[in-house]
Design a protein around this motif. Structure first.
Motif, PDB file in Angstrom:
ATOM      1  N   TRP A  63       0.861  -1.187   0.000  1.00 61.88           N
ATOM      2  CA  TRP A  63       0.000   0.000   0.000  1.00 61.88           C
ATOM      3  C   TRP A  63       0.894   1.233   0.000  1.00 61.88           C
ATOM      4  O   TRP A  63       1.871   1.291   0.758  1.00 61.88           O
ATOM      5  N   PHE A  64       0.547   2.180  -0.836  1.00 64.50           N
ATOM      6  CA  PHE A  64       1.216   3.475  -0.899  1.00 64.50           C
ATOM      7  C   PHE A  64       0.149   4.549  -0.751  1.00 64.50           C
ATOM      8  O   PHE A  64      -1.052   4.276  -0.882  1.00 64.50           O
ATOM      9  N   ARG A  65       0.577   5.775  -0.510  1.00 61.73           N
ATOM     10  CA  ARG A  65      -0.363   6.887  -0.457  1.00 61.73           C
ATOM     11  C   ARG A  65       0.277   8.135  -1.024  1.00 61.73           C
ATOM     12  O   ARG A  65       1.499   8.276  -1.019  1.00 61.73           O
ATOM     13  N   GLN A  66      -0.576   9.020  -1.516  1.00 64.65           N
ATOM     14  CA  GLN A  66      -0.093  10.282  -2.069  1.00 64.65           C
ATOM     15  C   GLN A  66      -1.031  11.403  -1.671  1.00 64.65           C
ATOM     16  O   GLN A  66      -2.218  11.392  -2.010  1.00 64.65           O
ATOM     17  N   ALA A  67      -0.477  12.351  -0.918  1.00 73.37           N
ATOM     18  CA  ALA A  67      -1.225  13.536  -0.510  1.00 73.37           C
ATOM     19  C   ALA A  67      -1.059  14.613  -1.581  1.00 73.37           C
ATOM     20  O   ALA A  67      -0.080  14.592  -2.338  1.00 73.37           O
ATOM     21  N   PRO A  68      -1.975  15.579  -1.639  1.00 78.21           N
ATOM     22  CA  PRO A  68      -1.874  16.635  -2.647  1.00 78.21           C
ATOM     23  C   PRO A  68      -0.540  17.371  -2.567  1.00 78.21           C
ATOM     24  O   PRO A  68      -0.111  17.782  -1.491  1.00 78.21           O
ATOM     25  N   GLY A  69       0.116  17.507  -3.707  1.00 79.14           N
ATOM     26  CA  GLY A  69       1.371  18.235  -3.765  1.00 79.14           C
ATOM     27  C   GLY A  69       2.577  17.480  -3.246  1.00 79.14           C
ATOM     28  O   GLY A  69       3.670  18.044  -3.165  1.00 79.14           O
ATOM     29  N   GLU A  70       2.371  16.210  -2.893  1.00 79.53           N
ATOM     30  CA  GLU A  70       3.472  15.424  -2.339  1.00 79.53           C
ATOM     31  C   GLU A  70       3.739  14.206  -3.208  1.00 79.53           C
ATOM     32  O   GLU A  70       2.913  13.818  -4.035  1.00 79.53           O
ATOM     33  N   GLU A  71       4.910  13.610  -2.999  1.00 80.38           N
ATOM     34  CA  GLU A  71       5.241  12.396  -3.729  1.00 80.38           C
ATOM     35  C   GLU A  71       4.526  11.197  -3.094  1.00 80.38           C
ATOM     36  O   GLU A  71       4.187  11.219  -1.911  1.00 80.38           O
ATOM     37  N   ARG A  72       4.352  10.179  -3.907  1.00 75.92           N
ATOM     38  CA  ARG A  72       3.753   8.952  -3.385  1.00 75.92           C
ATOM     39  C   ARG A  72       4.721   8.308  -2.395  1.00 75.92           C
ATOM     40  O   ARG A  72       5.926   8.235  -2.658  1.00 75.92           O
ATOM     41  N   GLU A  73       4.177   7.848  -1.270  1.00 76.31           N
ATOM     42  CA  GLU A  73       5.035   7.266  -0.240  1.00 76.31           C
ATOM     43  C   GLU A  73       4.554   5.887   0.164  1.00 76.31           C
ATOM     44  O   GLU A  73       3.363   5.577   0.122  1.00 76.31           O
ATOM     45  N   PHE A  74       5.503   5.073   0.572  1.00 70.68           N
ATOM     46  CA  PHE A  74       5.240   3.722   1.025  1.00 70.68           C
ATOM     47  C   PHE A  74       4.503   3.739   2.354  1.00 70.68           C
ATOM     48  O   PHE A  74       4.814   4.549   3.241  1.00 70.68           O
ATOM     49  N   VAL A  75       3.532   2.817   2.492  1.00 75.14           N
ATOM     50  CA  VAL A  75       2.793   2.678   3.743  1.00 75.14           C
ATOM     51  C   VAL A  75       3.076   1.325   4.398  1.00 75.14           C
ATOM     52  O   VAL A  75       3.471   1.260   5.564  1.00 75.14           O
ATOM     53  N   ALA A  76       2.854   0.248   3.638  1.00 72.16           N
ATOM     54  CA  ALA A  76       3.018  -1.096   4.207  1.00 72.16           C
ATOM     55  C   ALA A  76       3.148  -2.110   3.080  1.00 72.16           C
ATOM     56  O   ALA A  76       2.714  -1.861   1.958  1.00 72.16           O
ATOM     57  N   SER A  77       3.732  -3.265   3.417  1.00 73.63           N
ATOM     58  CA  SER A  77       3.802  -4.353   2.444  1.00 73.63           C
ATOM     59  C   SER A  77       3.646  -5.682   3.157  1.00 73.63           C
ATOM     60  O   SER A  77       3.852  -5.787   4.380  1.00 73.63           O
ATOM     61  N   ILE A  78       3.282  -6.701   2.374  1.00 72.45           N
ATOM     62  CA  ILE A  78       3.077  -8.039   2.923  1.00 72.45           C
ATOM     63  C   ILE A  78       3.577  -9.058   1.913  1.00 72.45           C
ATOM     64  O   ILE A  78       3.370  -8.913   0.698  1.00 72.45           O
ATOM     65  N   SER A  79       4.253 -10.077   2.408  1.00 73.33           N
ATOM     66  CA  SER A  79       4.797 -11.110   1.531  1.00 73.33           C
ATOM     67  C   SER A  79       3.693 -11.964   0.933  1.00 73.33           C
ATOM     68  O   SER A  79       2.537 -11.918   1.372  1.00 73.33           O
ATOM     69  N   TRP A  80       4.067 -12.781  -0.048  1.00 70.88           N
ATOM     70  CA  TRP A  80       3.060 -13.569  -0.754  1.00 70.88           C
ATOM     71  C   TRP A  80       2.309 -14.499   0.194  1.00 70.88           C
ATOM     72  O   TRP A  80       1.127 -14.761   0.019  1.00 70.88           O
ATOM     73  N   SER A  81       2.977 -14.999   1.203  1.00 75.26           N
ATOM     74  CA  SER A  81       2.340 -15.931   2.138  1.00 75.26           C
ATOM     75  C   SER A  81       1.586 -15.215   3.254  1.00 75.26           C
ATOM     76  O   SER A  81       0.804 -15.841   3.974  1.00 75.26           O
ATOM     77  N   GLY A  82       1.863 -13.932   3.415  1.00 70.76           N
ATOM     78  CA  GLY A  82       1.282 -13.196   4.528  1.00 70.76           C
ATOM     79  C   GLY A  82       2.105 -13.300   5.794  1.00 70.76           C
ATOM     80  O   GLY A  82       1.779 -12.694   6.810  1.00 70.76           O
TER      81      GLY A  82
END
Length: 124
Positions: free
Chosen positions: A36-55
């Motif tokens: 999951w990533f997020r992007q606020a107005p006027g800002e670059e997209r930033e990393f939020v979280a990640s999960i491996s294929w198995s969880g």
């Protein structure tokens, strides 16, 4: 090919919760690392979280650690982002992404497929 569709965004007051979902299609979805990533107005997209294929392995940005939880259900081809104790600074468009790698990648260039995004707005 993997197609991703996010849902669950909306308007919430500070301190509230939302759960985002990302529905995936494609035969190889379960083999991908999801992020999951997020992007606020006027800002670059930033990393939020990640999960491996198995969880079995998850990773979070410091800004959301302890408040957000990423999970996946490979039987349903869906990845989730549970967001608690939301703050106004969490306001952004949230994107789901899939990457054909093993390990931790926090840059968007490492991911192969992206959803269209869902808006999350946190009011103070």
């Amino acid at each position: 090919q993997v197609q991703l569709v996010e849902s669950g965004g909306g308007l919430v007051q500070a301190g509230g919760s939302l759960r985002l979902s990302c529905a995936a299609s494609g035969r190889t979805y379960s083999s991908y690392t999801m992020g999951w990533f997020r992007q606020a107005p006027g800002e670059e997209r930033e990393f939020v979280a990640s999960i491996s294929w198995s969880g079995g392995s998850t990773y979070y940005a410091d800004s959301v650690k302890g408040r957000f939880t990423i999970s996946r259900d490979n039987a349903k081809n869906t990845v989730y982002l549970q967001m608690n104790s939301l703050k106004p600074e969490d306001t952004a468009v949230y994107y789901c992404a899939a990457g054909s790698f093993i390990g931790i990648v926090t840059t968007d260039r490492g991911y192969d497929y992206w959803g269209q995004g869902t808006q999350v707005t946190v009011s103070s």
